[in-house]
Design an enzyme around this catalytic site. Sequence first.
Site, PDB file in Angstrom:
ATOM      1  N   PHE A 297      33.752  29.085  50.530  1.00 36.98           N
ATOM      2  CA  PHE A 297      33.757  30.056  49.623  1.00 36.98           C
ATOM      3  C   PHE A 297      33.154  29.509  48.565  1.00 36.98           C
ATOM      4  O   PHE A 297      33.334  28.038  48.497  1.00 36.98           O
ATOM      5  CB  PHE A 297      34.981  31.125  49.311  1.00 36.98           C
ATOM      6  CG  PHE A 297      35.786  32.355  49.218  1.00 36.98           C
ATOM      7  CD1 PHE A 297      35.117  32.594  51.037  1.00 36.98           C
ATOM      8  CD2 PHE A 297      35.671  32.824  49.085  1.00 36.98           C
ATOM      9  CE1 PHE A 297      35.313  34.472  50.721  1.00 36.98           C
ATOM     10  CE2 PHE A 297      36.221  34.681  48.878  1.00 36.98           C
ATOM     11  CZ  PHE A 297      35.657  34.765  50.222  1.00 36.98           C
TER      12      PHE A 297
ATOM     13  N   GLN B 261      36.235  39.031  36.331  1.00 40.01           N
ATOM     14  CA  GLN B 261      34.630  39.242  36.430  1.00 40.01           C
ATOM     15  C   GLN B 261      34.664  39.933  37.479  1.00 40.01           C
ATOM     16  O   GLN B 261      35.443  40.862  37.903  1.00 40.01           O
ATOM     17  CB  GLN B 261      36.058  38.392  37.455  1.00 40.01           C
ATOM     18  CG  GLN B 261      35.456  37.453  39.018  1.00 40.01           C
ATOM     19  CD  GLN B 261      35.938  36.591  40.044  1.00 40.01           C
ATOM     20  OE1 GLN B 261      36.400  37.286  40.791  1.00 40.01           O
ATOM     21  NE2 GLN B 261      35.691  35.646  39.375  1.00 40.01           N
TER      22      GLN B 261
ATOM     23  N   HIS C 227      32.195  40.818  39.868  1.00 42.56           N
ATOM     24  CA  HIS C 227      32.529  40.459  41.067  1.00 42.56           C
ATOM     25  C   HIS C 227      31.130  40.518  42.032  1.00 42.56           C
ATOM     26  O   HIS C 227      30.226  41.751  42.163  1.00 42.56           O
ATOM     27  CB  HIS C 227      33.127  41.030  42.470  1.00 42.56           C
ATOM     28  CG  HIS C 227      33.054  40.582  43.997  1.00 42.56           C
ATOM     29  ND1 HIS C 227      32.027  40.893  44.720  1.00 42.56           N
ATOM     30  CD2 HIS C 227      33.581  39.614  44.252  1.00 42.56           C
ATOM     31  CE1 HIS C 227      32.006  39.688  45.855  1.00 42.56           C
ATOM     32  NE2 HIS C 227      33.500  39.207  45.564  1.00 42.56           N
TER      33      HIS C 227
ATOM     34  N   LEU D 198      34.587  46.748  47.089  1.00 48.38           N
ATOM     35  CA  LEU D 198      34.035  45.563  47.389  1.00 48.38           C
ATOM     36  C   LEU D 198      33.876  45.197  49.041  1.00 48.38           C
ATOM     37  O   LEU D 198      33.261  45.549  49.764  1.00 48.38           O
ATOM     38  CB  LEU D 198      35.381  44.811  47.545  1.00 48.38           C
ATOM     39  CG  LEU D 198      35.732  43.093  47.558  1.00 48.38           C
ATOM     40  CD1 LEU D 198      34.517  42.269  46.165  1.00 48.38           C
ATOM     41  CD2 LEU D 198      36.751  42.386  47.476  1.00 48.38           C
TER      42      LEU D 198
ATOM     43  N   GLU E 231      32.895  37.496  49.914  1.00 52.01           N
ATOM     44  CA  GLU E 231      32.409  37.209  49.646  1.00 52.01           C
ATOM     45  C   GLU E 231      32.152  36.093  51.001  1.00 52.01           C
ATOM     46  O   GLU E 231      31.450  35.340  51.230  1.00 52.01           O
ATOM     47  CB  GLU E 231      32.583  36.207  48.285  1.00 52.01           C
ATOM     48  CG  GLU E 231      31.978  34.789  48.195  1.00 52.01           C
ATOM     49  CD  GLU E 231      32.918  33.966  46.984  1.00 52.01           C
ATOM     50  OE1 GLU E 231      33.319  34.963  46.196  1.00 52.01           O
ATOM     51  OE2 GLU E 231      33.091  33.306  47.046  1.00 52.01           O
TER      52      GLU E 231
ATOM     53  N   ARG F 268      31.037  33.261  41.238  1.00 50.73           N
ATOM     54  CA  ARG F 268      31.240  34.660  41.470  1.00 50.73           C
ATOM     55  C   ARG F 268      30.123  35.069  39.728  1.00 50.73           C
ATOM     56  O   ARG F 268      29.407  35.827  39.926  1.00 50.73           O
ATOM     57  CB  ARG F 268      31.909  34.989  41.015  1.00 50.73           C
ATOM     58  CG  ARG F 268      32.365  35.137  42.849  1.00 50.73           C
ATOM     59  CD  ARG F 268      33.961  35.582  42.863  1.00 50.73           C
ATOM     60  NE  ARG F 268      34.545  36.085  44.360  1.00 50.73           N
ATOM     61  CZ  ARG F 268      35.833  36.562  44.370  1.00 50.73           C
ATOM     62  NH1 ARG F 268      36.888  36.679  43.661  1.00 50.73           N
ATOM     63  NH2 ARG F 268      35.527  36.326  45.786  1.00 50.73           N
TER      64      ARG F 268
ATOM     65  N   HIS G 269      35.740  43.238  39.459  1.00 47.12           N
ATOM     66  CA  HIS G 269      36.451  43.485  40.005  1.00 47.12           C
ATOM     67  C   HIS G 269      38.190  43.094  39.601  1.00 47.12           C
ATOM     68  O   HIS G 269      39.619  42.889  40.439  1.00 47.12           O
ATOM     69  CB  HIS G 269      35.887  42.001  41.015  1.00 47.12           C
ATOM     70  CG  HIS G 269      37.481  41.382  42.498  1.00 47.12           C
ATOM     71  ND1 HIS G 269      37.166  42.478  43.371  1.00 47.12           N
ATOM     72  CD2 HIS G 269      37.288  40.023  42.671  1.00 47.12           C
ATOM     73  CE1 HIS G 269      37.507  42.139  43.733  1.00 47.12           C
ATOM     74  NE2 HIS G 269      37.404  40.523  43.950  1.00 47.12           N
TER      75      HIS G 269
ATOM     76  N   ARG H  70      37.025  33.115  37.948  1.00 44.95           N
ATOM     77  CA  ARG H  70      38.303  33.062  38.897  1.00 44.95           C
ATOM     78  C   ARG H  70      37.363  32.495  40.532  1.00 44.95           C
ATOM     79  O   ARG H  70      36.340  33.180  40.545  1.00 44.95           O
ATOM     80  CB  ARG H  70      39.006  33.798  40.070  1.00 44.95           C
ATOM     81  CG  ARG H  70      39.842  33.709  40.513  1.00 44.95           C
ATOM     82  CD  ARG H  70      41.328  34.092  40.934  1.00 44.95           C
ATOM     83  NE  ARG H  70      40.358  35.974  41.288  1.00 44.95           N
ATOM     84  CZ  ARG H  70      39.956  36.312  42.156  1.00 44.95           C
ATOM     85  NH1 ARG H  70      40.309  35.671  43.418  1.00 44.95           N
ATOM     86  NH2 ARG H  70      39.645  37.441  42.960  1.00 44.95           N
TER      87      ARG H  70
END
Lengths: 606, 267
Positions: free
Chosen positions: A124, A237, A239, A253, A256, A312, A383, A418
Site C-alpha cells: 500500500f 484527506q 483519496h 471509493l 488503493e 495519497r 475520504h 494518513r
Amino acid sequence: MSFTDQYIVHEHDVLVIGAGGAGLRAAIEASAAGVKVGVICKSLLGKAHTVMAEGGMAAAMGNVDDRDNWEVHFADTMRGGQYLNNPIMVEHHAKEAPARVLELESWGAVFDRTKEGKILQRNFGGHRYPRLAHVGDRTGLELIRTLQDHGIHQGMEVFMEMTVVSLLTTGGRISGVLGYDRERGRMHVWKAKAVVLATGGIGKSFRITSNSWEGTGDGHALAYEAGAELMDMEFVQFHPTGMVWPPSVRGILVTEGVRGEGGVLRNSEGKRFMFDDVPDAYRNQVAKDEEEGWRYVCGDKNANRPPELLTRDHVARCINREIKAGRGSPHGGVYLDIGWIKEKLPNASAHIQRKLPSMYHQFKQLAGVDITTEAMEVGPTTHYVMGGVAVDGHTQMSCVPGLFAAGEVTAGLHGANRLGGNSLSDLIVFGKLAGEHAAKFVKEHGAVEVDQAQVEAHTRAIMAPFDRPNGENPYGIQQDLQNTMQDLVGIVRVQGEMELALAKIEEYKARLKNVGVIGHREYNPGWHTAIDLPCMLTVSESITRSALDRKESRGAQFRDDYPEKSAECSTFNLVAKKAPDGSMQVTRRPILQMRDDLKAVIEKMK
Amino acid sequence: MSTQTATAAITTPKPPADHARPVHFRIWRGDKDTGAFVEYTVNVTEGMVLLDCVHRIQAEQASDLACRWNCKAGKCGSCSAEINGKPSLMCMTRMDTLPPDKVVTVEPMRSFPLIRDLVTDVSWNFRVKKTIKPFKPRKPDNADGSWTMFQQDIDRVQEFRKCIECFLCQDVCHVIRDHHKEDEFIGPRFLMYTAALEMHPLDTEDRVGDLKNRDGIGYCNITKCCTKVCPEHIGITDNAIIPMKERVVDEFYDPITRLFRIFKGKK
C-alpha cells in the site's frame, strides 16, 4: 410532566458512541474490565462506515517480507504524517497492531493467506514493505463483522438507530449523553461515568465524498461543544481514487488495493504521469521505470515501488493537475487500469476478480465497466479527516475528564496525512486503549448527577424546527455548505476563497435559525438533517479556520498561495476550541517532542 | 426546494437535462396500522440507481419519507426493499435495468414488521444471531499465538463471510414470509452463518444438534429463493444449507453414527 415521563433514562458505566471498528473494540475492552457498557449507533449494528474500508489493516507482522518490524512502520507513519503526528501514539500503534490483528483471528476473522498458511499482507502507498492484512477488498466488512459477532456475547447493551445530540457535563466532567431514537423520535438520557467517542468522520461536509450519510462529524462537534479541543482539522484527506461516473456514485471509493495489485494511472494521452513528479523524501524508494515497478508488485524484494503507490495526498494532487491541464478522462477524472496486467499474468481476469471482487462488482453493476478489460475513470474524493479530538496519547482521554475518543474522530496518529491501511489498525489499537482507560476511569471515579436544566435546553433546541413548518428546507443549507467546502476549501486552497467560505458559513448559521421541518418525529430524515447541520457547520468552520492559519503546504493541505513547506509551521499543531464568548478560537500548540530513542529510529530508517 | 439561489454561483453546473426522462413511482407510505401507495415522479438521468430517486423525492417532495441506507455501494446491506415485487438493494438497482415506461413499485420488505414507509423492524435477526453458539478456536498452532491455515481451506468460509446482512434472503424465504415460523426457524442467513462457523478450520464447537433440534433446518425445502436474491451471489443453498443438512443426516440418522451416539450418551 416529570423528567422520567419526558425522557427514557438509561444508566451505564462506560457509554460508547459509535459502533464501527473503534467503538466496538472499545466496548469489548470495557466489557472485559467488568463494567456496564452501552453502545449507541446511528445505524443498525454492523452497518457503520467501517464496512466500506477495503484494502486492509497495516501491521508489521513481516509475514511476506521479514525485514518489516515496528520501527519501519513507525518511521513510515511519521514520514507520511510529515512529522506532525503524536510520536507516542505512532509508537504504540506500530508496536500493538500485529497483536490486535492476531486477536481478530482468534475471534473468527478469516484473512487471506500466504502459501505457508500465514496471514497474507499486501502493498500500500507509503508502506515500505507489504504490510496490510486483508480479505480481498472487503477487509472492513471482515473487521466489523468479527467485532460485532464477538461483541454481542460480551454483555454490552446496544442501542441501534439512535442519534446523540449532546454530551452532558456536570462541573466540567462527563455525566451522560442526550439523544433520540430515529424510529420514534423519543428522547433518551444515558447517565454515564465515562463516554468514548467513536463517531468516525466528516466527509458529508463536502460535495464529493466516499463517506455515507453518517459522516457528519457528530463526535467532533459534540466534543467541541463540551469543551474539548479539535486538533489538526486542516488536514482532510482527499483519496486519489473515487468513482467519477455515473454522477450518482461520484465519490465512492476505489480501493488503493487496485494500485497495490498493479493498477496504473494514465491520462487521456495514455501516459503514466506519476513518474513525472516524485517528491524528494521518497526519491530513493520509487521505481525508476515501469519494469521495476511491476517487479515490486510481484514481490521482488530488490525492486522499489511504482509511483502510483506514493502517499495519497501526493497522488491526489497529481491527478488533480492532469485534470486541470486538460488531460483528463471524459467525465473529469483520469484512468486507472488494472486490466493491463494480462500482458504479464496468465489468468489475469480471474486473478483480478479474486483479489478485487467488490471493485469488479461495483464497476460492473454501477458503471457498466468490466475492470478486467477496461480502464476505470477515477478522481479525488473527500475520504478521511486526520484531525479530531485532541487526546492524551497514553489514555485516549480528552481535556474533558471522562471523555475519551478513538478512531477517525481522534487526532494525533496520522499527523498531516494518513497512510492507507493505518486506519483499520488505528481502530483496533486505540479502540482497545480507550475502552481500557475509560473502564479504569470509571473504577477510580464515582458517578455525577445529570444536570436536568442542560437536558431540557438541548431538547428545546432540537425541537425548534417543528415550530417552523414554513421555514427553510434543511437539505438546501446542507447542499450549499457541501458546495462551499468542496469548491473553496478543497484539494487546492487559497486565502481569499477560504475567507469567502468563512463568510458563507456565517450566512448558513443565520439561515439555520430559520430552518423548518414537516411531519412528525418518527423516522423523519428532514428533521435528522436539521440536527446534523450544526455539527457539519462546526466541523467546516474548524477546517477552514485551521487551514487559513497554516500558511504552508504540508501533507493533505495544499495552499496555492504558499506552495512550499515552511520550517516554522513544522513546529506546531493547530487547536480549535470554543471560547467563553462562544466563538471559535484557533491557537498554535508546539508539537510533542520525540524521545531520543524514537528520533534514532527515524534516522536509522532514512 | 425553498431557497438556493444565493450561492448558485459556486455550485457545479447541473448535468445537461436532455437525457432526463420522467419515471413514475408508487412508493408505500404508512406505518404498522395504515398505509397506501403514493405516486411520485422523478426526472431520471443516466446512471441513476433507485436509491437516488428515493433521495430526490426526500429532498424535493417528501422530506419525511422514511428509508434506511448507508454506503450506497452494495456493501452495508441497509437499503433492502421490494422493487417491482423483487427483494433487492435500492442502491444497486440501476434505473436503466427496470422496464422503461412502466410505473416502478417500491415497497418495504414484507416479511418484517413495518416501522414506517420503507423501514422495517429487522430486530428479530439480531436476536437470532445471539442464540447461535459463538466461534471457539482450537489452541494456537504457533508460539506467537498465530494459526496456520491454507487458502484452499478457507475459500468456502470466505464466501459466506461476504454476507452483508441485508436480510433479503430472510425476506424472500417462504418459511418466514408465508408460514411465519420465526420461533422455530432461523432463516437462510443464519443457517449460512452457522455453516460458516462449522466450516471454519479453527472452530471446535458443535452446532449440528442445534440446527436440527432448535434452528429448524428441516423446514428448508431447497427452493433456492434465498440464493436468487442474494446481492453478493453467495451459494446459500448449495454451499451452506445443503452441506449442513447432510451433517444433520450423518450425525442423527446414519445408523452407525446413531449407535456411536447411544454409546457416548449424546443427544
